[in-house]
Design an enzyme around this catalytic site. Sequence first.
Site, PDB file in Angstrom:
ATOM      1  CD  GLU A 173     -42.189 -56.298   3.557  1.00  0.00           C
ATOM      2  OE1 GLU A 173     -41.926 -55.652   2.535  1.00  0.00           O
ATOM      3  OE2 GLU A 173     -41.831 -57.474   3.741  1.00  0.00           O
ATOM      4  CE1 TYR A 175     -45.196 -52.290  -0.792  1.00  0.00           C
ATOM      5  CE2 TYR A 175     -44.623 -54.236   0.491  1.00  0.00           C
ATOM      6  CZ  TYR A 175     -44.247 -53.194  -0.336  1.00  0.00           C
ATOM      7  OH  TYR A 175     -42.934 -53.042  -0.709  1.00  0.00           O
ATOM      8  NE  ARG A 223     -43.431 -62.353   4.867  1.00  0.00           N
ATOM      9  CZ  ARG A 223     -42.258 -61.773   4.705  1.00  0.00           C
ATOM     10  NH1 ARG A 223     -41.932 -61.288   3.542  1.00  0.00           N
ATOM     11  NH2 ARG A 223     -41.386 -61.705   5.712  1.00  0.00           N
ATOM     12  CG  HIS A 261     -41.487 -50.603   3.129  1.00  0.00           C
ATOM     13  ND1 HIS A 261     -40.426 -51.456   3.318  1.00  0.00           N
ATOM     14  CD2 HIS A 261     -42.232 -51.159   2.145  1.00  0.00           C
ATOM     15  CE1 HIS A 261     -40.516 -52.468   2.471  1.00  0.00           C
ATOM     16  NE2 HIS A 261     -41.615 -52.323   1.758  1.00  0.00           N
ATOM     17  NE  ARG A 320     -31.785 -58.842   4.214  1.00  0.00           N
ATOM     18  CZ  ARG A 320     -31.414 -58.155   5.276  1.00  0.00           C
ATOM     19  NH1 ARG A 320     -30.775 -57.006   5.121  1.00  0.00           N
ATOM     20  NH2 ARG A 320     -31.682 -58.576   6.491  1.00  0.00           N
ATOM     21  CD  GLN A 348     -22.775 -50.844   1.467  1.00  0.00           C
ATOM     22  OE1 GLN A 348     -22.353 -51.267   2.536  1.00  0.00           O
ATOM     23  NE2 GLN A 348     -21.977 -50.351   0.563  1.00  0.00           N
ATOM     24  CB  ALA A 393     -10.558 -55.481  -3.662  1.00  0.00           C
ATOM     25  CD  GLN A 420     -10.477 -49.781   5.203  1.00  0.00           C
ATOM     26  OE1 GLN A 420     -11.247 -49.124   5.886  1.00  0.00           O
ATOM     27  NE2 GLN A 420      -9.175 -49.601   5.255  1.00  0.00           N
ATOM     28  CD1 TRP A 586     -33.731 -45.789   7.361  1.00  0.00           C
ATOM     29  CD2 TRP A 586     -34.330 -45.654   9.507  1.00  0.00           C
ATOM     30  NE1 TRP A 586     -34.309 -46.980   7.704  1.00  0.00           N
ATOM     31  CE2 TRP A 586     -34.694 -46.923   9.016  1.00  0.00           C
ATOM     32  CE3 TRP A 586     -34.614 -45.347  10.849  1.00  0.00           C
ATOM     33  CZ2 TRP A 586     -35.315 -47.889   9.810  1.00  0.00           C
ATOM     34  CZ3 TRP A 586     -35.232 -46.295  11.642  1.00  0.00           C
ATOM     35  CH2 TRP A 586     -35.575 -47.545  11.124  1.00  0.00           C
TER      36      TRP A 586
HETATM   37 FE1  SF4 Z   1     -27.158 -59.393   2.350  1.00  0.00          FE
HETATM   38 FE2  SF4 Z   1     -25.787 -57.134   1.862  1.00  0.00          FE
HETATM   39 FE3  SF4 Z   1     -25.925 -59.082   0.063  1.00  0.00          FE
HETATM   40 FE4  SF4 Z   1     -28.081 -57.629   0.571  1.00  0.00          FE
HETATM   41  S1  SF4 Z   1     -26.176 -56.899  -0.307  1.00  0.00           S
HETATM   42  S2  SF4 Z   1     -28.003 -59.832   0.357  1.00  0.00           S
HETATM   43  S3  SF4 Z   1     -27.856 -57.350   2.765  1.00  0.00           S
HETATM   44  S4  SF4 Z   1     -24.955 -59.173   2.061  1.00  0.00           S
END
Ligand code: SF4
Length: 692
Positions: A173, A175, A223, A261, A320, A348, A393, A420, A586
């Site tokens: 990454e 580093y 890694r 990164h 994630r 996000q 929501a 949405q 980006w």
């Molecule tokens: Fe995955 Fe988005 Fe949750 Fe991050 S915020 S873990 S990218 S679903």
Amino acid sequence: MTDTPAAPTRYPNLFRPLTIGGITLPNRSVMGSMHTGLEDRLKHADELGEFYAERARGGVGLIITGGITPIRSGDLMPMGARMATPLSVFHHRKVTDAVHEAGGLIAMQILHAGRYGVTPFKAAPGSAPSPIHPFKHMRMTESMIRRTIRAFGRAARLARRAGYDAVEIMGGEGYLINQFLCAHTNDRTDRWGGSTANRQRFLIEVIDEIRRQVPREFPVILRQSVADFVQNGQTFEEIALMARRAERHGVDAINTDIGWHEARVPTIVTSVPRGAFVKFTERLRDEVSIPLIASNRINTPEVAEDILTHRRVDAVSMARPFLADADFMVKAAAGRAEEINTCIGCNQACLDHIFVGKKVSCLVNPRAGRETRLVLSPTRAAKKVAVIGAGPAGLSAAVASAEKGHKVTLFESRDHVGGQFAIAARIPGKEEFHESIRYFRTQLAVKGVDVRLNTRASVEDLKEFDHVILATGVTPRVPAIDGVDHPSVMTYAEAVRGEREIGHRVAVLGAGGIGFDVSEFLTTPTGADSPSLNLKEWEQEWGVTEDLETPGFLTTPRPDAPLREVYMIQRKASRQGKSLGKTSGWVHRAAVKGKKVEQISGATYEKIDDDGLHLAFYEEDDKTGEKTLKDRRVIAVDSIVLCTGQESVKDLVGPLEAAGISFDIVGGADLAAELDAKRAIRQGTEAAAKIA
Ligand code: SF4
Ligand code: NAP
């Protein structure tokens, strides 16, 4: 850990045990390292312990912590998490105990940030500053290098003492270690730079030092970057040599890592094809015999099983996806994969939070990182709850209310759920949003929510309920422009849903997140032809090459010609796309540039007629505020798509108040100005949590 069948038939390879050094993982899933923002302070140790314990109970094979630095010059941020003294051992014990009590295994990642540190004390091998981080770094002297190597060894020894089951050395990454390995950042002429062997010397000595300080059976994972995606990155020959040397020097597994990164190839956002980089991992199979772990954009048990069945790797790393659903593995084991809340790669609430110093959570799972604070405890007195609107929501409110044991009815005026999200899922590169809709649809069924589609709820319908959650969402804003009712004009919702014919030359009004999405939608193939679903096209678009001899595997990006001629316009004079996500913006900016979208800022919309869109450009006097006309332009377009924001739909607020019915208002209906799925899902869940 919750009991999991030994070899469930749907994913037999995912559920095979795997031995790494002296430990045996119960299955082939690894929760990859991710900084949560809870590592850095002792006061958060219990919360961090519960965060990982929930994932251990959820069945993940091995958890790897966020990066912990071995020495101050390697800190990611001032006073960031460090493993350098016996006091740190006490701090980390809380975490390892929580995971072990939950039946899990946990490794500590040792990370030295090098020039990527956001501190004034950072040190790195070369002279060039980081292009993406502030502060100048110190160029490491021989004695600093020696001290740093010893610090890696000490961190490993202390990690073992703190109860960790293994350590992982962060070698990718971009580093510190990666900075030593690549000529891109290593311009030294001493024994730590120049030849491949010299550039690899630091990592080899780190491995040797760690091995000196921990017993042979204590697992050490590396890694390792297998594609740097930067100019003057490593060639395959160098990567293969490094892997062979790492194995010889006592590394027990290689967890592969993709892209720095600062790389200008996206590696984790939602538009990256699933499993795009497994081939880079697989290439090491003929070089080493230790386990190889593939990573990046692996987010469902199907993808994981497919990789483990058909590709020559031994385990899959998912970071994630375990934020999105702590129970990923137990659900897969129990044949309930449809119930998994899938990570949609939006960044996000996870990476975008980290980069602004906020604690990590998850857009689709607001409980992530708030395990002890956002609790859906079962109700003792089930209530009749009505949720109006089945967008993000409303869906989260309905599912969370039902999870608490309430009797929930969900009203939706359209013939489908998703709101949405159903629109977003049609944008090329956002196909993952279908997974969220699938998740919510399954949860509605599993939790017995009464879903009434094609039904617009009236106050009369709602009188029988104890509580109402209003999630009526938004409607696209139609700005007051002369001629906005011209037949060429449509809203983004109409355009994306395919409800209107769209011509070849198109003006997109508004350059927020939706303006960018729509510009991509208009210029890029959608559905099965989307580049996100076609690896070769995607690689060509972003300039990724498989050529073994090309350093960094970078070539010239060659996006396909745009499908339409698009103009994206905003009234502000500022650069377009500033409001987009920190770690994904980006990518969108580069994508529309690649599709030759003409971006026009500082425009005033004069009128729309058969000739097209009439724009005027004024210059404003700083002192008097007086405007002078500088230019006029008519863009002859066939279609105009309005992406000019939204208005909340709140028709029911007045009547509910008049009828004295108790209600909460969530999502876009609450606040359209900052329409945001992360807030919508969190508000829906919180509204449900409040209903006793
Ligand atoms: Fe995955 Fe988005 Fe949750 Fe991050 S915020 S873990 S990218 S679903
Ligand atoms: P937005 O980001 O607020 O953008 C609205 C756009 O419309 C702006 O460009 C604004 O620019 C213009 N506008 C506003 N009022 C106008 C008016 N009366 N007349 C003409 N133009 C007007 O909203 P959005 O694009 O609808 O996105 C909604 C939310 O979803 C945002 O929070 C966004 O971040 C999020 N989202 C993000 C992504 C992503 O990150 N990729 C994708 C989709 C959605 P001017 O005022 O300068 O003209």
